[in-house]
Design a protein around this motif. Structure first.
Motif, PDB file in Angstrom:
ATOM      1  N   GLU A   1      -2.297   2.709   8.848  1.00 27.56           N
ATOM      2  CA  GLU A   1      -3.593   2.896   9.479  1.00 27.56           C
ATOM      3  C   GLU A   1      -3.653   2.047  10.742  1.00 27.56           C
ATOM      4  O   GLU A   1      -3.285   0.870  10.734  1.00 27.56           O
ATOM      5  CB  GLU A   1      -4.715   2.503   8.524  1.00 27.56           C
TER       6      GLU A   1
ATOM      7  N   LYS B   1      -4.532   7.878  11.925  1.00 21.49           N
ATOM      8  CA  LYS B   1      -3.312   8.084  11.158  1.00 21.49           C
ATOM      9  C   LYS B   1      -2.505   9.193  11.811  1.00 21.49           C
ATOM     10  O   LYS B   1      -3.064  10.132  12.414  1.00 21.49           O
ATOM     11  CB  LYS B   1      -3.622   8.459   9.710  1.00 21.49           C
TER      12      LYS B   1
ATOM     13  N   LYS C   1      -0.809  -1.530   6.390  1.00 25.72           N
ATOM     14  CA  LYS C   1      -0.068  -0.720   5.419  1.00 25.72           C
ATOM     15  C   LYS C   1      -0.364  -1.283   4.027  1.00 25.72           C
ATOM     16  O   LYS C   1      -0.028  -2.438   3.739  1.00 25.72           O
ATOM     17  CB  LYS C   1       1.437  -0.767   5.702  1.00 25.72           C
ATOM     18  N   ASP C   2      -0.984  -0.434   3.218  1.00 22.93           N
ATOM     19  CA  ASP C   2      -1.400  -0.834   1.868  1.00 22.93           C
ATOM     20  C   ASP C   2      -2.304  -2.072   1.938  1.00 22.93           C
ATOM     21  O   ASP C   2      -2.074  -3.092   1.266  1.00 22.93           O
ATOM     22  CB  ASP C   2      -0.198  -1.114   0.957  1.00 22.93           C
TER      23      ASP C   2
ATOM     24  N   THR D   1       1.224   6.545   5.731  1.00 22.77           N
ATOM     25  CA  THR D   1       0.117   5.785   5.142  1.00 22.77           C
ATOM     26  C   THR D   1      -0.337   4.621   6.021  1.00 22.77           C
ATOM     27  O   THR D   1      -1.315   3.937   5.671  1.00 22.77           O
ATOM     28  CB  THR D   1       0.539   5.235   3.772  1.00 22.77           C
TER      29      THR D   1
END
Length: 303
Positions: free
Chosen positions: A294, A287, A193-194, A292
């Motif tokens: 992955e 996804k 995540k991010d 968001t």
């Protein structure tokens, strides 16, 4: 005296007055006795023959009588059996007539209902699922009298139902295929995540993993509101593939299938078709919905 003057001799056995002599009478009497004796003997033989014939006739008559009595003794069982068969056949005919008359009455009643209904306009078409007969299922009303052995789906729904401790239940939308197998390789899924790894999932201990918001049935829980309660499934399947020499062999490969979710499933930023298996390879990024997060798929032998 001359010979001509002599009186002619009378034949022997005759008297002077023309009556037969005693010798002639005795001869005739003997002949008559012989005739009477022959007649009596023939009469006795005839009587004996007739009595023998009468005895044979009586014997044949007694035998015929005994046979007829025996046939009469046997006839009631056969007659009763034939009577039972005729009675059953007559009852079947009556049942068929009642069934046919019932169908005719139902058909006439359905026609009367169609005639009494308000007529449709010429330009209008019947809605989807409706039939001209007026029945919502599109079948004739006469079919309602016949038994319907089609599966209702209740047994499958009961089998796929998962019940919680508080009494709530959830029906699974997915069933594993016959070629489902546990993987041979140690597949893992890295969750980012991010650009930051937040979780590591080992997905090689069973043949399928359900992804969704419903934690009662989901193996991999997702909390994003854009994801469905039963969103997708990671499924391992045994398939045949050919090598470089053209020979085929069986291999267990990972697949993902979207369960007709609201916002879909993406593999390498491409939306995959719903309700179809999509093959995954090492390094693919998955996804779910608009989340968001992955999910990167790798295994032990991946470099």
């Amino acid at each position: 005296m001359s010979r001509r003057s002599r009186s002619p001799r009378r034949p022997r056995g005759h008297e002077e007055d023309g009556a037969p002599s005693s010798s002639t009478f005795g001869t005739r009497r003997g002949n008559s006795r012989e005739r009477d004796g022959g007649y009596e003997s023939r009469h006795r033989e005839r009587e004996q023959g007739s009595s023998a014939r009468n005895r044979d006739r009586d014997r044949d008559r007694d035998r015929d009588y005994r046979l007829s009595r025996r046939d009469e003794d046997r006839r009631p069982e056969r007659d009763s059996r034939d009577y039972d068969e005729h009675r059953r056949e007559r009852e079947r005919e009556q049942d068929r007539e009642r069934y046919d008359s019932g169908r005719d009455r139902e058909r006439h009643s359905s026609r009367a209902q169609r005639r009494s209904a308000s007529p449709r306009s010429r330009g209008s078409r019947p809605p989807q699922g409706d039939s001209i007969s007026g029945s919502p299922s599109g079948q004739d009303t006469s079919d309602k009298a016949k038994p319907n052995f089609a599966p209702s789906g209740l047994l499958a729904a009961e089998t796929n139902t998962v019940k919680a401790v508080d009494g709530t239940s959830t029906v699974l939308k997915y069933n594993e295929p016959p070629e489902a197998r546990k993987p041979v390789l140690g597949w893992r899924m890295y969750v980012f995540k991010d650009a930051e790894q937040v979780e590591l999932l080992h997905i090689h201990r069973q043949s399928a993993y359900l992804v969704g918001r419903d934690r009662l049935v989901a193996d991999i829980a997702v909390d994003h509101p854009s994801c469905s309660k039963q969103h997708a499934v990671f499924q391992y399947r045994y398939v045949q593939e050919k090598d470089e020499f053209g020979s085929s062999k069986g291999v267990v490969k990972p697949f993902v299938i979207d369960l007709e979710s609201t916002n879909g499933t993406l593999v390498n930023d491409e939306t995959i078709p719903a309700a179809r298996y999509y093959e995954l390879k090492a390094g693919d990024v998955v996804k779910f919905g608009l989340s968001t997060k992955e999910y990167v798929l790798l295994h032990d032998e991946a470099s």
